[in-house]
Every structure is written in C-alpha cells, then in structure tokens.
Design an enzyme around this catalytic site. Structure first.
Site, short mmCIF file in Angstrom:
data_model
loop_
_atom_site.label_atom_id
_atom_site.label_comp_id
_atom_site.label_asym_id
_atom_site.label_seq_id
_atom_site.Cartn_x
_atom_site.Cartn_y
_atom_site.Cartn_z
N HIS A 9 4.01 -8.45 5.58
CA HIS A 9 4.37 -9.30 6.71
C HIS A 9 4.86 -10.68 6.31
O HIS A 9 5.39 -11.41 7.15
CB HIS A 9 3.20 -9.41 7.69
CG HIS A 9 3.10 -8.21 8.59
ND1 HIS A 9 2.66 -6.99 8.15
CD2 HIS A 9 3.41 -8.05 9.90
CE1 HIS A 9 2.70 -6.13 9.15
NE2 HIS A 9 3.15 -6.73 10.21
N SER A 50 9.89 -6.32 6.26
CA SER A 50 10.35 -5.10 5.62
C SER A 50 11.69 -5.32 4.91
O SER A 50 12.53 -6.08 5.37
CB SER A 50 10.54 -4.00 6.66
OG SER A 50 9.30 -3.56 7.13
N LYS A 89 9.16 5.05 17.07
CA LYS A 89 9.74 5.82 15.97
C LYS A 89 8.64 6.36 15.06
O LYS A 89 8.69 7.51 14.61
CB LYS A 89 10.70 4.93 15.18
CG LYS A 89 11.57 5.71 14.23
CD LYS A 89 12.62 4.81 13.59
CE LYS A 89 13.50 5.60 12.65
NZ LYS A 89 14.51 4.78 12.01
N ASP A 90 7.63 5.53 14.79
CA ASP A 90 6.52 5.98 13.95
C ASP A 90 5.73 7.10 14.63
O ASP A 90 5.26 8.02 13.96
CB ASP A 90 5.58 4.81 13.61
CG ASP A 90 6.14 3.96 12.46
OD1 ASP A 90 7.05 4.44 11.77
OD2 ASP A 90 5.66 2.83 12.27
N GLU A 93 -4.73 19.38 -9.90
CA GLU A 93 -4.03 19.48 -8.63
C GLU A 93 -2.56 19.12 -8.83
O GLU A 93 -2.20 18.37 -9.73
CB GLU A 93 -4.67 18.52 -7.62
CG GLU A 93 -6.05 18.93 -7.20
CD GLU A 93 -6.03 19.94 -6.07
OE1 GLU A 93 -5.76 21.13 -6.37
OE2 GLU A 93 -6.26 19.56 -4.92
#
Lengths: 266, 423
Positions: free
Chosen positions: B219, B223, B247-248, B291
């Site tokens: 922040h 972004s 959108k998320d 894994e």
C-alpha cells in the site's frame, strides 16, 4: 559489487553442474524383471466416474470373497462391522456377521486376556496377534492389512485387480526364487502370496459364476469401498457444490461486468 | 499511504463517528481495500492471484484448526487418528481432503503470483520490501508444507522427513548436531513428530503476520501494473472497491470451482499412494519423492554428483538448493533495468519464458527416480537456473534496449491507438 558476487556464485554452481553433466556414467544396469513386467490390465467399475456409485451386490460378493479367501491371512482392521450397513446389510445381518468373529477381550472376573464374540461396533480383528507372528507364518513377509490397499498402491483398482487375476506360469528365462510366485503385474514380478483365487473357489448366493476374473473384480470393488467408504457422499456433495459455485460464478461475472461498465463510462 | 486523490473516509452515522474517533477500523478497511484505495485501472487477471493466495491461507488455517481437534501427534497413533478423521469424524474426509489439496492450491496460486511478479518486474524499486517479504512468506510456506506432510506419519511422511533433515548432516562439523536439534533426537521419531506438529500449527500464523506486512508494503507505492509504469494521476486509477473487490470475488469463485473438482473428484491425485501405508522405519520406499511443489528444488539438490573443488557433492547440492531460493532476495538489485514490465523488454521476456520451461523441466526431473537420463537433464536445467538469475538477468538489465514506454496508463500507447482498456 553485487554483480561480481553474483557472477562468481553463478559460475561456481554452473561449473560444478556442467563438469558432473559431462562426466561419463556407469552403464545403466538393466533390471532383469523389467522385460517380463506388464502394465495394469484395464478394468471398469460401477463406482468410477463423476456419478459412479458402488454396486451393492458386487460389494456383497466381494465381501464374501474377502471373508472366505483373503481373511485367512489379511486383516481389515480399519473397517468396523457396523460399516457393513453401506453394503446393504441390515442390523440383524451385521450382528450375525460380527458374532462370527472372535475379538480380543479381558475376562471381567479374572482379568485374563480372552476373546468374546464380535459386536457391530468392533473392527475386523487382526489375523495375527502381531507383526512378528504374521511374518513367521508367511515365509518372512507379513500380509498387509487391506483396509487402505486400493489407495496405497500406484494404479489403485486396476493394480489390485491385475495382481489378483494376473498370475501366470513363469517364463523359462525368469528365475523365481524359493517361496516366491511369478506375477508380471507385481513390482519385481515376484510376489510372496501364492495364487489366491481359482475358478469356483466361492459359491455366490446370487448365482453369479465365480470365475477368477469375477472374484478379483468383486473383491477389488469391496476393497475400494473399504479404503474410501465415503466416496458416494463425497461425489454427491461435490456435484451440489459445483452447481452452487457455477451459479455463483455467473452472478460474480455479471456483477463485475456491470461495475466495469460503470467505471469505464465514468 | 496512497494517492492524494484517494477518497477520504467520512463517517456517515453517529455511531461510525464515535467508533472512528476511538478505533478507526472502518477507516482502515476503507483505505486499504475499499473505495479509498485507488489501484491502477489496467490490472489483468494475473493480479487476481494475490487475493487467491490469501483465500487458500484462510482455507488452510480453518481446516487445519479443525483437523488438529481430531489429530494425535504421537507416532503410535498418528496414522490411525488420520484414518479416524477419514472414516468416523463427521465430514472429516471433507476437511482433510480440503487441507491436503488446499496445500497444493496454495502453492499453485503462489507460484503464479511469483511468476507474475517476475514477468512484470514487480520486485523493482520502489517495491523491493514487498518482494522480500513475499520471499519470506514463500520460505515459511515451504517449511510449513514440509512439516505438515510429515504429520500423517505415512511412508512418504517418514522417509521424506528422513531425506530432508538428512540434508543438514551434509554441513561440515556441526551438521549432525543441527540435524539432532531439528529432530529432537538423532533419528526421525516421536520427538520430531511432536515438534513438527507444534511448528506446523505455529507457522501459518507467522505467515499471516508477514502477509499483513506484505500488504502494508504494497500500500505504500500501490500495485504495479502490466505496463510497469508509475501511476501519474486520477485518470490512471480506479477505486479498489467496488472494482477490484468484484473482480477478486470472480477469481475466488473460479478458483473454488477448480479446487472443488480436486477435493470431491480427484482427492488423491496430487498425493502419493505410499502415504496410505503407515510409516515403517525398516522398509524404504522404492522412490522417495517430496510433494510436487518441491520437485524443482529437489532436482537441483540431486543434480550435484561431483565433488567439485574437493567439497562433497551432497554439500554442493544443499548449498545450491538453498541458494536457488535465497538468490530471490537479491533479485531487485541483480536486475537494475529501469523498465519493469517484460512487455517492453524483448530479451528479458524471452528469458522469462525460458525460465518457466526450465522450472517445468526441473520439476519433471525432481519427480523422476535419480537415474539417467533424468540426472543429466537436471544438471543442465539446474545450471540454466543459476545462469538465468545470477548471470543473464544482470547482464541483460545493462545491455538490453527497452521498447519505448507509454506516457501513462490512461493515455494511448501510440498516437491514434485506442486507450488501454481496463481489463
């Protein structure tokens, strides 16, 4: 400075790797078993696929094969008698099945170790008191518990079916060691378990002909249920969840589109 | 924090005003994920994966807490307690399959998130701290995932723990002591299982803490975006809410659909069958594989087969494996190209895709048994990994001529072309 360190570190790792890459290798030793090994047979079950459910009659037949053949050596210790309700048995039948097994207990008068007839809440008892006894009775190889066998082997149902139905006479060039049995579907082709099934070994109550293939298939289905008893609920809930999420997705896409349009026209 | 055109929070009701003067928590939400946080208007779908990583962290913590209510961290009963969860605990199978697959999905989305950062230059100034905190989260995830895989106490749990902790014994002089310290004993047994359970419960909360720092660090500059250029003014941004929240949400539902397909219809596809066999210290599995999310690094570890400069190959492998991750911390300074986005860096863009292919190749070799041709392939692939980050990236940053950058996010890239559509 950081660039110099970086080049140095990069060069050292790269050199170490490239020298190793260009060093000659020992010729790969060919695994003598590989030539005779076969991939799993193809086999289909009612419980496969997104909507697949267990075939109850097949599970009951498979249970019969387990009880009359496999159970001589293999335990099923993670399954409880009460779980057999999934196979379509009613309470009285389950009680009767449980009663047929002796489970370890303690004599409530003397405190000595003893046995009592099984109850629906008991799990299938162990065949041998411990691992050492299991090995001693079976040429040094303890027969594995079958509760999870279908999930614990590469190839799952197809593998279990192939091993059961795939015993063959060993080819002349393949030396089977003492106490071993030739099975091209088993890793290494030599299995300690002698061929367990032969035609008509059990008599099915529903008239199904008890061929080796049929019995192998039935007991594999039964063991799949034993390893994954909640499979039907899992798929049923899964379909509901996917239906809900699909509708939710359409709503989410439309809400995003609307907001996007509003922002862009702003 | 943020841009001067950010919408200020104004308490609407008396209660909100009262709360704002005492605990400005609504203001915090408004300023960080609300209408008060302007974000670049051109973020594409690759920017969804940050919130998805958050989603799967929450899935893992919630399902993990429920599992811990039924799990017993003792080598005598650990495997049985997991099977009890699968068979007898109401919806235990659902919770456990969500947790086991959730780990894989957490790694998938984080890998996409990291690769997105690499492609669009999100690690570059002024976002170095954001990137470093991200690498810290990744390291913590690796440790947490490894310890979690030990808990069911199956064959792969046991032998994986044996191999991974055995790495530390390659360190000269103090190696064996470090291994004993990690395991709480000179062998993999009950002390290790207890320790791993305790840490496996602790570390996700440490991850959550670092995630808060990561978001805080995000922040400050805001972004990055697909063009990799700075936000110049209000025309370049949209308010985070409702634009990116919607959108998320769309991304979250899409991710849950894919996740559900695995949980309900392919629950064991990403696991190893051997882990349904109880741990047996006397029987070593034919191929010990970790894994899937560790495969590339496992391949780097095993690629070192030559005692270069008299240092044992095993030690080289361990050093290289850790170096392969730790070098990411220095990436913002190794790559000092002023152009962020690979869209405007023709050479770097090709290197990026080579790296992706190289990682896939390393992963493939990491899953394969340690024999030819996989060892030789992994030697070349591992060499390229180091050449990429430590040699090519710094050189290309200096020599490459970037394409001309657009003036701003909202203005046309070229005269006459359409404005960048907000995706």
């Amino acid at each position: 400075m950081i660039r110099l360190i970086s080049f140095g570190v990069g060069a050292i790792f790269t050199l170490a790797l490239l020298i190793a890459a260009f060093l000659p290798r020992e010729a790969a030793v060919e695994d003598p078993a590989a030539k005779f090994h076969k991939p799993h047979m193809h086999v289909e079950f009612a419980h496969q696929g997104i909507f697949g459910t267990y075939d109850r009659a097949q599970l009951q037949r498979g249970f019969q094969v387990y009880k009359e053949v496999c159970a001589a050596c293999h335990s099923l210790h993670r399954v409880a008698f009460r779980n057999l309700a999934d196979l379509g048995y009613n309470e009285a039948e389950i009680k009767a099945i449980a009663k047929g097994y002796d489970v370890p207990s303690i004599d409530d008068k003397t405190g000595d170790a003893s046995t009592r007839p099984g109850l629906p809440s008991d799990r299938f008892p162990l065949v041998y008191p411990n691992d050492v006894a299991a090995k001693a009775a079976n040429n040094g190889k303890a027969p594995p518990d079958l509760s999870l066998i279908v999930k614990a082997r590469e190839g799952h149902e197809a593998y279990i079916y192939s091993v059961l139905a795939g015993y063959e006479t060993a080819p002349a060039e393949f030396q089977v060691p003492e106490g071993g049995n030739f099975n091209p579907y088993f890793p290494g082709n030599v299995i300690a378990m002698p061929k367990p099934l032969s035609d008509d070994q059990v008599t099915y109550g529903d008239g199904t002909k008890a061929t080796v293939e049929q019995m192998s298939k039935d007991v594999t289905a039964f063991l799949t249920w034993a390893a994954e008893p909640h499979m039907e609920a899992r798929k049923r809930i899964g379909i509901g969840v996917l239906m809900f999420l699909s509708v939710f997705f359409i709503v989410a896409v439309n809400s995003y589109r609307k907001i996007k349009a509003a922002v862009n026209s702003h | 924090m943020g841009f001067h055109w950010a919408k200020k929070y104004e308490p609407q009701s008396g209660l909100e005003k009262w709360l704002d003067e005492r605990l400005p928590i609504i203001r915090l939400v408004h300023d960080s994920v609300g209408a008060g946080y302007p974000a670049p208007k051109n973020l594409n779908y690759w920017w969804n994966f940050g919130s998805l990583a958050g989603l799967f962290l929450v899935v893992q913590i919630v399902t993990g807490i429920v599992l811990a209510m039924h799990y017993a961290a003792n080598q005598a009963v650990a495997f049985d307690s997991v099977e009890r969860i699968m068979r007898d605990v109401n919806f235990g199978w659902l919770i456990r399959y969500m947790h086991a697959n959730g780990a894989s999905f957490f790694f998938i989305v984080v890998y996409v998130h990291i690769l997105r950062g690499l492609y669009y230059g999100s690690y570059k100034a002024p976002r170095e701290m954001l990137w470093i905190l991200g690498v810290v989260i990744y390291l913590l995830m690796m440790a947490t995932g490894f310890m979690g895989y030990v808990l069911p106490w199956g064959q792969m749990s046991f032998w994986g723990a044996q191999v991974i902790t055995g790495l530390f014994s390659a360190i000269p002089v103090v190696g064996d002591d470090i291994q004993t310290l990690l395991l709480g004993a000179p062998f993999v047994g009950n002390p290790a299982l207890n320790k791993f359970f305790s840490l496996h419960y602790l570390l996700p909360f440490v991850i959550a803490g670092v995630v808060i720092l990561h978001i805080w660090a995000l922040h400050i500059p805001g972004s990055n975006n697909p063009l990799g250029i700075d936000v110049k003014g209000p025309a370049d941004t949209v308010p985070f809410h409702p634009y990116y929240t919607a959108k998320d949400l769309m991304g979250v539902v899409a991710a849950l659909i894919v996740f559900s397909i695995f949980v309900f219809f392919l629950p064991n596809a990403l696991g190893h069958p051997d882990n349904y066999i109880p741990a047996d210290p006397l029987s070593t599995p034919a191929h010990i594989v970790p894994e899937w999310y560790y495969w590339p690094f496992y391949a780097i570890l095993r690629a070192f087969t030559y005692d270069f400069l008299g240092v044992p190959a095993k030690l080289w492998g361990v050093l290289a494996m850790f170096a392969a991750i730790l070098l990411l911390f220095f990436l913002p300074w190794l790559d000092d190209s002023k152009t962020r986005s690979a869209r405007f860096r023709p050479v770097y863009k090709q290197l990026f895709w080579l790296l992706v292919a190289d990682l896939a190749l390393l992963g493939y070799c990491g899953a394969a048994p340690a024999e030819e041709p996989y060892v030789r392939i992994s030697q070349f692939a591992a060499a390229y990994y180091f050449i990429h980050f430590l040699i090519l990236v710094p050189i290309v940053a200096r020599l490459e001529t970037p394409k001309p950058l657009p003036k701003s996010i909202s203005e046309p890239v070229l005269p006459g072309a359409a404005a960048q559509p907000a995706e």
